[in-house]
Scaffold this motif. Structure first.
Motif, PDB file in Angstrom:
ATOM      1  N   LEU A   1       1.136  -1.140  -0.124  1.00  0.00           N
ATOM      2  CA  LEU A   1      -0.030   0.000  -0.084  1.00  0.00           C
ATOM      3  C   LEU A   1       0.884   1.239  -0.082  1.00  0.00           C
ATOM      4  CD1 LEU A   1      -2.787   0.549   0.084  1.00  0.00           C
ATOM      5  CD2 LEU A   1      -3.141   1.571   2.937  1.00  0.00           C
ATOM      6  N   GLU A   2       2.221   0.949   0.689  1.00  0.00           N
ATOM      7  CA  GLU A   2       2.992   2.282   1.127  1.00  0.00           C
ATOM      8  C   GLU A   2       3.636   2.837  -0.370  1.00  0.00           C
ATOM      9  OE1 GLU A   2       6.503   4.358   3.322  1.00  0.00           O
ATOM     10  OE2 GLU A   2       5.461   2.956   4.351  1.00  0.00           O
ATOM     11  N   GLN A   3       4.171   1.627  -1.028  1.00  0.00           N
ATOM     12  CA  GLN A   3       4.278   1.696  -2.171  1.00  0.00           C
ATOM     13  C   GLN A   3       3.710   2.179  -3.337  1.00  0.00           C
ATOM     14  OE1 GLN A   3       5.587  -2.502  -2.379  1.00  0.00           O
ATOM     15  NE2 GLN A   3       8.124  -1.804  -1.976  1.00  0.00           N
ATOM     16  N   ALA A   4       2.427   2.004  -3.618  1.00  0.00           N
ATOM     17  CA  ALA A   4       1.252   2.332  -4.407  1.00  0.00           C
ATOM     18  C   ALA A   4       1.262   3.610  -3.891  1.00  0.00           C
ATOM     19  CB  ALA A   4       0.303   1.318  -4.441  1.00  0.00           C
ATOM     20  N   TRP A   5       1.362   3.293  -3.046  1.00  0.00           N
ATOM     21  CA  TRP A   5       1.289   5.353  -3.213  1.00  0.00           C
ATOM     22  C   TRP A   5       2.174   6.049  -2.982  1.00  0.00           C
ATOM     23  CZ3 TRP A   5       3.258   9.271   0.807  1.00  0.00           C
ATOM     24  CH2 TRP A   5       2.808   9.904   0.832  1.00  0.00           C
ATOM     25  N   SER A   6       2.975   5.929  -2.454  1.00  0.00           N
ATOM     26  CA  SER A   6       4.623   6.805  -3.311  1.00  0.00           C
ATOM     27  C   SER A   6       4.162   7.066  -4.977  1.00  0.00           C
ATOM     28  CB  SER A   6       6.043   5.862  -2.852  1.00  0.00           C
ATOM     29  OG  SER A   6       5.834   6.340  -1.084  1.00  0.00           O
ATOM     30  N   ALA A   7       4.263   5.917  -5.194  1.00  0.00           N
ATOM     31  CA  ALA A   7       4.268   5.972  -6.955  1.00  0.00           C
ATOM     32  C   ALA A   7       3.022   6.959  -7.618  1.00  0.00           C
ATOM     33  CB  ALA A   7       3.822   4.178  -7.323  1.00  0.00           C
ATOM     34  N   GLN A   8       2.049   7.429  -6.961  1.00  0.00           N
ATOM     35  CA  GLN A   8       1.030   8.455  -7.142  1.00  0.00           C
ATOM     36  C   GLN A   8       1.478   9.453  -6.658  1.00  0.00           C
ATOM     37  OE1 GLN A   8      -2.561   6.941  -7.981  1.00  0.00           O
ATOM     38  NE2 GLN A   8      -2.029   5.016  -7.533  1.00  0.00           N
ATOM     39  N   THR A   9       2.911   9.851  -5.802  1.00  0.00           N
ATOM     40  CA  THR A   9       2.962  11.196  -5.368  1.00  0.00           C
ATOM     41  C   THR A   9       4.299  11.935  -6.236  1.00  0.00           C
ATOM     42  OG1 THR A   9       4.175  10.472  -3.594  1.00  0.00           O
ATOM     43  CG2 THR A   9       2.268  10.729  -3.033  1.00  0.00           C
ATOM     44  N   GLU A  10       4.365  13.105  -6.027  1.00  0.00           N
ATOM     45  CA  GLU A  10       5.477  14.177  -6.306  1.00  0.00           C
ATOM     46  C   GLU A  10       5.909  15.305  -5.329  1.00  0.00           C
ATOM     47  OE1 GLU A  10       6.300  16.943  -9.953  1.00  0.00           O
ATOM     48  OE2 GLU A  10       4.272  16.660  -9.716  1.00  0.00           O
ATOM     49  N   GLN A  11       7.377  14.990  -5.141  1.00  0.00           N
ATOM     50  CA  GLN A  11       7.946  15.343  -3.402  1.00  0.00           C
ATOM     51  C   GLN A  11       8.204  17.045  -4.554  1.00  0.00           C
ATOM     52  OE1 GLN A  11       8.649  15.045  -1.068  1.00  0.00           O
ATOM     53  NE2 GLN A  11       8.254  17.071   0.056  1.00  0.00           N
TER      54      GLN A  11
ATOM     55  N   ASP B   1       9.484  21.116  -4.030  1.00  0.00           N
ATOM     56  CA  ASP B   1      11.004  21.698  -3.542  1.00  0.00           C
ATOM     57  C   ASP B   1      10.711  22.682  -2.300  1.00  0.00           C
ATOM     58  OD1 ASP B   1      12.242  20.881  -5.996  1.00  0.00           O
ATOM     59  OD2 ASP B   1      12.006  23.001  -7.171  1.00  0.00           O
ATOM     60  N   ASP B   2       9.290  22.666  -2.012  1.00  0.00           N
ATOM     61  CA  ASP B   2       9.249  23.319  -0.631  1.00  0.00           C
ATOM     62  C   ASP B   2       8.623  22.962   0.513  1.00  0.00           C
ATOM     63  OD1 ASP B   2       6.593  22.502  -1.623  1.00  0.00           O
ATOM     64  OD2 ASP B   2       5.390  24.352  -2.380  1.00  0.00           O
ATOM     65  N   GLY B   3       8.413  21.364   0.800  1.00  0.00           N
ATOM     66  CA  GLY B   3       8.346  20.058   1.766  1.00  0.00           C
ATOM     67  C   GLY B   3       7.498  19.619   0.660  1.00  0.00           C
ATOM     68  N   HIS B   4       6.194  20.512   0.103  1.00  0.00           N
ATOM     69  CA  HIS B   4       4.876  19.922  -0.184  1.00  0.00           C
ATOM     70  C   HIS B   4       4.790  18.302  -0.574  1.00  0.00           C
ATOM     71  CE1 HIS B   4       3.094  23.346   2.196  1.00  0.00           C
ATOM     72  NE2 HIS B   4       3.601  24.455   1.393  1.00  0.00           N
ATOM     73  N   MET B   5       3.744  18.320  -0.775  1.00  0.00           N
ATOM     74  CA  MET B   5       3.830  17.046  -1.616  1.00  0.00           C
ATOM     75  C   MET B   5       2.541  17.024  -2.542  1.00  0.00           C
ATOM     76  SD  MET B   5       4.063  13.274  -0.861  1.00  0.00           S
ATOM     77  CE  MET B   5       6.269  12.633  -0.139  1.00  0.00           C
ATOM     78  N   ARG B   6       2.435  16.479  -3.866  1.00  0.00           N
ATOM     79  CA  ARG B   6       1.297  16.367  -4.813  1.00  0.00           C
ATOM     80  C   ARG B   6       1.066  15.222  -4.945  1.00  0.00           C
ATOM     81  NH1 ARG B   6       2.036  20.337  -9.835  1.00  0.00           N
ATOM     82  NH2 ARG B   6       3.198  21.424  -7.896  1.00  0.00           N
ATOM     83  N   TRP B   7      -0.312  14.999  -5.361  1.00  0.00           N
ATOM     84  CA  TRP B   7      -1.202  13.764  -5.835  1.00  0.00           C
ATOM     85  C   TRP B   7      -1.475  13.354  -7.002  1.00  0.00           C
ATOM     86  CZ3 TRP B   7      -1.490   8.898  -3.737  1.00  0.00           C
ATOM     87  CH2 TRP B   7      -2.415   8.578  -4.130  1.00  0.00           C
ATOM     88  N   THR B   8      -0.339  13.416  -7.811  1.00  0.00           N
ATOM     89  CA  THR B   8      -0.566  12.915  -9.165  1.00  0.00           C
ATOM     90  C   THR B   8      -1.933  11.289  -9.388  1.00  0.00           C
ATOM     91  OG1 THR B   8       1.531  11.170  -9.538  1.00  0.00           O
ATOM     92  CG2 THR B   8       1.373  13.719  -9.542  1.00  0.00           C
ATOM     93  N   GLY B   9      -2.186  10.358  -8.157  1.00  0.00           N
ATOM     94  CA  GLY B   9      -3.079   9.814  -8.838  1.00  0.00           C
ATOM     95  C   GLY B   9      -4.421  10.387  -9.042  1.00  0.00           C
TER      96      GLY B   9
ATOM     97  N   CYS C   1      -0.209  21.876   6.659  1.00  0.00           N
ATOM     98  CA  CYS C   1       0.506  22.757   6.382  1.00  0.00           C
ATOM     99  C   CYS C   1      -0.104  24.663   5.606  1.00  0.00           C
ATOM    100  CB  CYS C   1       1.342  22.470   5.188  1.00  0.00           C
ATOM    101  SG  CYS C   1       0.203  22.004   3.404  1.00  0.00           S
ATOM    102  N   GLY C   2      -1.202  24.506   4.659  1.00  0.00           N
ATOM    103  CA  GLY C   2      -1.963  25.268   4.538  1.00  0.00           C
ATOM    104  C   GLY C   2      -2.522  25.387   3.313  1.00  0.00           C
ATOM    105  N   TRP C   3      -2.126  24.534   2.552  1.00  0.00           N
ATOM    106  CA  TRP C   3      -1.964  23.976   0.894  1.00  0.00           C
ATOM    107  C   TRP C   3      -2.986  22.823   0.855  1.00  0.00           C
ATOM    108  CZ3 TRP C   3       0.724  20.783  -3.055  1.00  0.00           C
ATOM    109  CH2 TRP C   3       0.393  21.150  -4.063  1.00  0.00           C
ATOM    110  N   ARG C   4      -4.021  22.985   0.774  1.00  0.00           N
ATOM    111  CA  ARG C   4      -5.434  21.929   0.924  1.00  0.00           C
ATOM    112  C   ARG C   4      -4.781  20.967  -0.133  1.00  0.00           C
ATOM    113  NH1 ARG C   4     -10.931  24.190  -1.733  1.00  0.00           N
ATOM    114  NH2 ARG C   4     -10.906  21.972  -2.328  1.00  0.00           N
ATOM    115  N   GLU C   5      -4.408  20.859  -0.841  1.00  0.00           N
ATOM    116  CA  GLU C   5      -4.288  19.166  -1.500  1.00  0.00           C
ATOM    117  C   GLU C   5      -2.306  18.765  -1.476  1.00  0.00           C
ATOM    118  OE1 GLU C   5      -3.846  22.816  -3.483  1.00  0.00           O
ATOM    119  OE2 GLU C   5      -6.226  22.390  -3.787  1.00  0.00           O
ATOM    120  N   CYS C   6      -1.932  19.317  -0.126  1.00  0.00           N
ATOM    121  CA  CYS C   6      -0.842  18.587  -0.155  1.00  0.00           C
ATOM    122  C   CYS C   6      -0.769  17.297   0.727  1.00  0.00           C
ATOM    123  CB  CYS C   6       0.097  19.540   1.120  1.00  0.00           C
ATOM    124  SG  CYS C   6       1.278  18.697   2.128  1.00  0.00           S
TER     125      CYS C   6
END
Length: 148
Positions: free
Chosen positions: A56-66, A68-76, A116-121
């Motif tokens: 589950l964690e590997q599948a989750w990681s495969a659909q995220t994008e780190q 530069d500002d420390g936030h993480m975007r969902w690409t799935g 963190c204040g960024w709703r999509e994070c």
């Protein structure tokens, strides 16, 4: 050993060489999986071993994008265009709940939100559950007063 008409042995051998199971080859070619197994044995090929699915964690990681500002975007997948969802082994999981579990090693209580204040994070270090938000609000009120 000739097989039934319409299912050439070469077709079975080709799918065996691609690594498919006897059952899958039988389904694709509409032939008996036992026949596929016999051909596999004649060719000296090992029994089919499924490749383990991603955790589950590997599948989750495969659909995220780190970012530069420390936030993480969902690409799935986004349910209703906004809610990040991971589809894993036929089950839907809220992406932020998985992020919380990764960061805190426990199931979250209540809704999981980006603190963190960024709703999509979906960064594990940025997500909070209800008890964390209650505690933070209590500390804030103790420091700055209820009017702040």
């Amino acid at each position: 050993m000739p097989g039934p008409k319409g299912v050439p042995r070469a077709d079975i051998v080709a799918l065996l060489s691609e690594g498919h199971s006897d059952r899958e080859i039988g389904r694709r070619l509409r032939t008996n999986p036992k026949r596929v197994g016999r051909i596999r044995a004649e060719l000296g090929l090992p029994q089919y071993r499924p490749i383990p699915a991603l955790s589950l964690e590997q599948a989750w990681s495969a659909q995220t994008e780190q970012l530069d500002d420390g936030h993480m975007r969902w690409t799935g997948y986004l349910r209703e265009g906004t809610f990040p969802v991971l589809k894993h082994c036929g089950v839907d999981y809220a992406a932020r709940r998985i992020a919380f579990l990764i960061a805190h090693g426990r199931e979250p209580e209540g809704r999981v939100l980006a603190g963190c204040g960024w709703r999509e994070c979906v960064a594990p270090a940025h997500v909070t559950d209800r008890p964390m938000r209650v505690q933070l609000n209590t500390q804030y009120a103790a420091i700055f007063g209820a009017a702040a």
